[in-house]
Design a protein around this motif. Structure first.
Motif, PDB file in Angstrom:
ATOM      1  N   PRO A  13      -5.678   2.161  -1.697  1.00 46.05           N
ATOM      2  CA  PRO A  13      -4.506   2.727  -1.035  1.00 46.05           C
ATOM      3  C   PRO A  13      -3.236   2.005  -1.503  1.00 46.05           C
ATOM      4  O   PRO A  13      -3.181   0.787  -1.498  1.00 46.05           O
ATOM      5  CB  PRO A  13      -4.763   2.463   0.454  1.00 46.05           C
ATOM      6  N   ASP A  14      -2.256   2.786  -1.940  1.00 49.45           N
ATOM      7  CA  ASP A  14      -1.031   2.214  -2.480  1.00 49.45           C
ATOM      8  C   ASP A  14       0.091   3.221  -2.300  1.00 49.45           C
ATOM      9  O   ASP A  14      -0.125   4.422  -2.456  1.00 49.45           O
ATOM     10  CB  ASP A  14      -1.234   1.888  -3.966  1.00 49.45           C
ATOM     11  N   ALA A  15       1.255   2.729  -1.968  1.00 54.65           N
ATOM     12  CA  ALA A  15       2.440   3.577  -1.874  1.00 54.65           C
ATOM     13  C   ALA A  15       3.510   2.913  -2.734  1.00 54.65           C
ATOM     14  O   ALA A  15       4.336   2.162  -2.246  1.00 54.65           O
ATOM     15  CB  ALA A  15       2.899   3.711  -0.432  1.00 54.65           C
ATOM     16  N   SER A  16       3.455   3.187  -4.019  1.00 58.13           N
ATOM     17  CA  SER A  16       4.356   2.532  -4.948  1.00 58.13           C
ATOM     18  C   SER A  16       4.947   3.549  -5.915  1.00 58.13           C
ATOM     19  O   SER A  16       4.473   4.676  -6.027  1.00 58.13           O
ATOM     20  CB  SER A  16       3.600   1.467  -5.741  1.00 58.13           C
ATOM     21  N   LEU A  17       5.987   3.111  -6.622  1.00 59.56           N
ATOM     22  CA  LEU A  17       6.591   3.969  -7.630  1.00 59.56           C
ATOM     23  C   LEU A  17       5.587   4.281  -8.741  1.00 59.56           C
ATOM     24  O   LEU A  17       5.539   5.400  -9.253  1.00 59.56           O
ATOM     25  CB  LEU A  17       7.842   3.300  -8.212  1.00 59.56           C
ATOM     26  N   LYS A  18       4.746   3.320  -9.069  1.00 61.41           N
ATOM     27  CA  LYS A  18       3.717   3.535 -10.093  1.00 61.41           C
ATOM     28  C   LYS A  18       2.765   4.656  -9.668  1.00 61.41           C
ATOM     29  O   LYS A  18       2.442   5.544 -10.454  1.00 61.41           O
ATOM     30  CB  LYS A  18       2.942   2.242 -10.318  1.00 61.41           C
TER      31      LYS A  18
END
Length: 119
Positions: free
Chosen positions: A50-55
């Motif tokens: 789970p990630d909420a990044s620009l990438k």
């Protein structure tokens, strides 16, 4: 007016960006530009870990574009924006783009025996 039954969207400027907690992706059909707002929870639900990044936003921008096209066809756009929530990510069919190009998932490694011959 755009014929939304045949809508095909392309990514456009500005490039994906994060503002606050949400990601933003611009898409166009050649006439109209929509801002696709991808919630933090939606980005985290897109893939593991789970990630909420620009990438993450940039990597899956085409998938969010496809989700936005489906939402626009259903008339779920409002004032030039389309919102992508976690529930939409979980309900939308997984795209092949989620896999790395040329990979079909992990395959067990074939190990040569002592003779050097692979099974």
């Amino acid at each position: 007016m755009t014929d939304t039954s045949l809508i095909e969207l392309e990514l456009c400027e500005p490039r994906p960006f994060i503002f606050g907690e949400n990601g933003h992706v611009a898409v166009t059909d050649g006439e109209t530009v929509w801002i696709v707002v991808v919630t933090q929870e939606a980005m985290m639900a897109t893939a593991n870990p789970p990630d909420a990044s620009l990438k993450r936003l940039a990597r899956y921008a085409r998938h969010y574009r496809d989700m936005a096209a489906a939402a626009i066809r259903r008339g779920e756009d409002y004032n030039g924006k389309v919102w992508i929530f976690e529930k939409e990510v979980l309900a939308f069919p997984k795209a092949r783009s989620f896999e790395r190009p040329g990979r079909r998932g992990r395959q067990p490694a074939r190990v040569a025996d002592k003779t050097g011959i692979r099974p």
